[in-house]
Scaffold this motif. Sequence first.
Motif, PDB file in Angstrom:
ATOM      1  N   LYS A   1      12.051   2.242  -1.016  1.00  8.69           N
ATOM      2  CA  LYS A   1      12.919   3.331  -1.496  1.00  8.69           C
ATOM      3  C   LYS A   1      12.095   4.554  -1.872  1.00  8.69           C
ATOM      4  O   LYS A   1      10.928   4.449  -2.228  1.00  8.69           O
ATOM      5  N   ASP A   2      12.713   5.712  -1.826  1.00  7.60           N
ATOM      6  CA  ASP A   2      12.137   6.981  -2.285  1.00  7.60           C
ATOM      7  C   ASP A   2      10.887   7.423  -1.522  1.00  7.60           C
ATOM      8  O   ASP A   2      10.041   8.128  -2.067  1.00  7.60           O
ATOM      9  N   LYS A   3      10.750   6.999  -0.262  1.00  9.53           N
ATOM     10  CA  LYS A   3       9.639   7.456   0.591  1.00  9.53           C
ATOM     11  C   LYS A   3      10.223   7.870   1.940  1.00  9.53           C
ATOM     12  O   LYS A   3      11.210   7.314   2.402  1.00  9.53           O
ATOM     13  N   VAL A   4       9.594   8.856   2.529  1.00  7.33           N
ATOM     14  CA  VAL A   4       9.896   9.208   3.915  1.00  7.33           C
ATOM     15  C   VAL A   4       8.740   8.652   4.727  1.00  7.33           C
ATOM     16  O   VAL A   4       7.598   9.111   4.591  1.00  7.33           O
ATOM     17  N   ILE A   5       9.010   7.642   5.542  1.00  8.45           N
ATOM     18  CA  ILE A   5       7.966   6.943   6.287  1.00  8.45           C
ATOM     19  C   ILE A   5       8.211   7.147   7.780  1.00  8.45           C
ATOM     20  O   ILE A   5       9.301   6.880   8.280  1.00  8.45           O
TER      21      ILE A   5
ATOM     22  N   LEU B   1       0.830  -1.205   0.000  1.00 12.65           N
ATOM     23  CA  LEU B   1       0.000   0.000   0.000  1.00 12.65           C
ATOM     24  C   LEU B   1       0.869   1.261   0.000  1.00 12.65           C
ATOM     25  O   LEU B   1       0.613   2.197  -0.759  1.00 12.65           O
ATOM     26  N   ILE B   2       1.894   1.267   0.812  1.00 12.63           N
ATOM     27  CA  ILE B   2       2.779   2.438   0.880  1.00 12.63           C
ATOM     28  C   ILE B   2       3.566   2.603  -0.414  1.00 12.63           C
ATOM     29  O   ILE B   2       3.710   3.713  -0.925  1.00 12.63           O
ATOM     30  N   GLU B   3       4.063   1.520  -0.960  1.00 16.71           N
ATOM     31  CA  GLU B   3       4.794   1.598  -2.230  1.00 16.71           C
ATOM     32  C   GLU B   3       3.916   2.164  -3.345  1.00 16.71           C
ATOM     33  O   GLU B   3       4.399   2.856  -4.234  1.00 16.71           O
ATOM     34  N   ALA B   4       2.622   1.895  -3.298  1.00 18.45           N
ATOM     35  CA  ALA B   4       1.699   2.330  -4.347  1.00 18.45           C
ATOM     36  C   ALA B   4       1.292   3.798  -4.214  1.00 18.45           C
ATOM     37  O   ALA B   4       0.691   4.349  -5.146  1.00 18.45           O
TER      38      ALA B   4
ATOM     39  N   ALA C   1      10.856  -2.692  10.301  1.00 14.72           N
ATOM     40  CA  ALA C   1      11.856  -3.516   9.610  1.00 14.72           C
ATOM     41  C   ALA C   1      11.376  -3.908   8.220  1.00 14.72           C
ATOM     42  O   ALA C   1      12.149  -3.926   7.264  1.00 14.72           O
ATOM     43  N   VAL C   2      10.085  -4.204   8.079  1.00 15.48           N
ATOM     44  CA  VAL C   2       9.525  -4.570   6.772  1.00 15.48           C
ATOM     45  C   VAL C   2       9.461  -3.350   5.858  1.00 15.48           C
ATOM     46  O   VAL C   2       9.773  -3.434   4.669  1.00 15.48           O
ATOM     47  N   LEU C   3       9.076  -2.206   6.402  1.00 12.38           N
ATOM     48  CA  LEU C   3       8.921  -1.001   5.584  1.00 12.38           C
ATOM     49  C   LEU C   3      10.259  -0.347   5.242  1.00 12.38           C
ATOM     50  O   LEU C   3      10.332   0.470   4.326  1.00 12.38           O
ATOM     51  N   GLY C   4      11.297  -0.710   5.961  1.00 14.72           N
ATOM     52  CA  GLY C   4      12.613  -0.103   5.744  1.00 14.72           C
ATOM     53  C   GLY C   4      13.192  -0.332   4.361  1.00 14.72           C
ATOM     54  O   GLY C   4      14.071   0.409   3.922  1.00 14.72           O
ATOM     55  N   SER C   5      12.700  -1.334   3.658  1.00 16.45           N
ATOM     56  CA  SER C   5      13.222  -1.620   2.316  1.00 16.45           C
ATOM     57  C   SER C   5      12.582  -0.761   1.226  1.00 16.45           C
ATOM     58  O   SER C   5      12.994  -0.813   0.071  1.00 16.45           O
TER      59      SER C   5
END
Length: 122
Positions: free
Chosen positions: A97-101, A68-71, A91-95
Motif C-alpha cells: 500500500k501507499d507506493k507507486v511501483i 525491501l520496497i515496503e521499507a 502479484a507479490v508486490l501488488g499488496s
Amino acid sequence: MQHLSIVTTGGTIDKIYFDDKSAYEIGDPQIGKILEALGVAFTFDVLPALRKDSLHLDAGDRDLLRRLIEAQPHRHVLVTHGTDTMVETAAVLGSIKDKVIVLTGALNPARFQGSDAVFNVG
C-alpha cells in the motif's frame, strides 16, 4: 515525483555475455548509469537486491523484494526485473500500500562484455 527508489534484481538489463553460446553472468546494476546519461530531472538511489535471471527467482526472493520496497521511505519505486517471471513478482508486490511501483524489463543488455559503456539511449 521528487525521488525514485530503484530496486534491481538482475535480469537482461544487467547481463554480461561472454560468448555466442549465451554464457553470461549478472553484472552490476546499469540503471543508474542509464538515467545519468539521460540527464533525468529527479533524484534517485539504486538498491541492488538480487543478481539473478528472473527464471531463478523464488518465493523467498520475492518476499525479500516486498520487504525491501515496503521499507523504502520514498513513494515511487522502479524495479528492474527479467521479463520471464515479472508477472509473478508483480502479484507479490501488488499488496504493498501507499507506493507507486513500476516493474521494467529489457530486451537487450545495457552493455557488451568487456565494455563499461552504456548503450547510446538517444
